[in-house]
Design a protein around this motif. Sequence first.
Motif, short mmCIF file in Angstrom:
data_model
loop_
_atom_site.label_atom_id
_atom_site.label_comp_id
_atom_site.label_asym_id
_atom_site.label_seq_id
_atom_site.Cartn_x
_atom_site.Cartn_y
_atom_site.Cartn_z
N GLY A 236 0.80 -1.22 0.00
CA GLY A 236 0.00 0.00 0.00
C GLY A 236 0.83 1.26 0.00
N ARG A 237 2.11 1.12 0.04
CA ARG A 237 3.01 2.27 0.10
C ARG A 237 3.47 2.67 -1.29
N PRO A 238 3.97 3.89 -1.42
CA PRO A 238 4.40 4.36 -2.75
C PRO A 238 5.79 3.85 -3.15
N VAL A 239 6.01 2.54 -3.01
CA VAL A 239 7.30 1.95 -3.33
C VAL A 239 7.16 0.82 -4.35
N ARG A 240 6.12 0.86 -5.14
CA ARG A 240 5.82 -0.25 -6.06
C ARG A 240 7.00 -0.64 -6.94
N ASP A 241 7.80 0.33 -7.35
CA ASP A 241 8.94 0.01 -8.21
C ASP A 241 9.97 -0.85 -7.51
N TYR A 242 10.00 -0.79 -6.20
CA TYR A 242 11.00 -1.52 -5.41
C TYR A 242 10.38 -2.62 -4.56
N LEU A 243 9.14 -2.93 -4.80
CA LEU A 243 8.41 -3.87 -3.95
C LEU A 243 9.05 -5.24 -3.90
N SER A 244 9.55 -5.74 -5.00
CA SER A 244 10.16 -7.06 -5.03
C SER A 244 11.39 -7.13 -4.12
N ILE A 245 12.30 -6.20 -4.28
CA ILE A 245 13.54 -6.24 -3.49
C ILE A 245 13.27 -5.93 -2.03
N LEU A 246 12.36 -5.00 -1.75
CA LEU A 246 12.02 -4.69 -0.36
C LEU A 246 11.36 -5.88 0.32
N THR A 247 10.50 -6.58 -0.40
CA THR A 247 9.85 -7.77 0.14
C THR A 247 10.89 -8.84 0.45
N GLU A 248 11.79 -9.07 -0.50
CA GLU A 248 12.82 -10.09 -0.30
C GLU A 248 13.69 -9.76 0.91
N ARG A 249 14.14 -8.53 1.01
CA ARG A 249 14.99 -8.14 2.14
C ARG A 249 14.28 -8.29 3.47
N ALA A 250 13.04 -7.83 3.54
CA ALA A 250 12.28 -7.91 4.79
C ALA A 250 12.02 -9.36 5.17
N ALA A 251 11.67 -10.18 4.20
CA ALA A 251 11.38 -11.59 4.47
C ALA A 251 12.65 -12.32 4.92
N ARG A 252 13.76 -12.07 4.25
CA ARG A 252 15.02 -12.72 4.61
C ARG A 252 15.44 -12.33 6.03
N LYS A 253 15.33 -11.05 6.36
CA LYS A 253 15.69 -10.57 7.69
C LYS A 253 14.80 -11.21 8.75
N ARG A 254 13.51 -11.28 8.48
CA ARG A 254 12.57 -11.86 9.43
C ARG A 254 12.81 -13.35 9.63
N ILE A 255 13.07 -14.08 8.56
CA ILE A 255 13.31 -15.53 8.65
C ILE A 255 14.59 -15.79 9.44
N LYS A 256 15.63 -15.02 9.18
CA LYS A 256 16.87 -15.19 9.93
C LYS A 256 16.66 -14.87 11.40
N ARG A 257 15.93 -13.81 11.70
CA ARG A 257 15.65 -13.43 13.08
C ARG A 257 14.85 -14.53 13.78
N ASP A 258 13.82 -15.03 13.11
CA ASP A 258 12.98 -16.07 13.70
C ASP A 258 13.77 -17.37 13.92
N SER A 259 14.72 -17.65 13.03
CA SER A 259 15.54 -18.85 13.18
C SER A 259 16.44 -18.74 14.42
N LYS A 260 16.95 -17.56 14.69
CA LYS A 260 17.80 -17.37 15.86
C LYS A 260 16.99 -17.49 17.15
N VAL A 261 15.77 -16.98 17.14
CA VAL A 261 14.90 -17.05 18.31
C VAL A 261 14.53 -18.51 18.60
N ALA A 262 14.30 -19.30 17.56
CA ALA A 262 13.89 -20.68 17.71
C ALA A 262 15.04 -21.57 18.18
N SER A 263 16.26 -21.13 17.97
CA SER A 263 17.43 -21.95 18.34
C SER A 263 17.70 -21.95 19.82
#
Length: 70
Positions: A43-70
């Motif tokens: 919903g934000r005005p970043v449509r041109d960068y949505l793919s890379i922003l999504t990938e970065r946010a998802a990767r960061k979150r998955i890595k963070r969640d993996s550390k918490v689960a360990s």
Amino acid sequence: MTTDVDDEDTIRQVVDRLQEKLPDTPRDELERVAREEFESLSGRPVRDYLSILTERAARKRIKRDSKVAS
């Protein structure tokens, strides 16, 4: 104009790239997180960068969640 098909293609591409970078993470988890991050940014005005922003946010979150689960 962006369509649902474009959004699905973007999510698929993000998940594919995440799977290459995070091969030990189940694909369904990658897709769930990518979808959630995509929705939080779409919903934000970043449509041109949505793919890379999504990938970065998802990767960061998955890595963070993996550390918490360990």
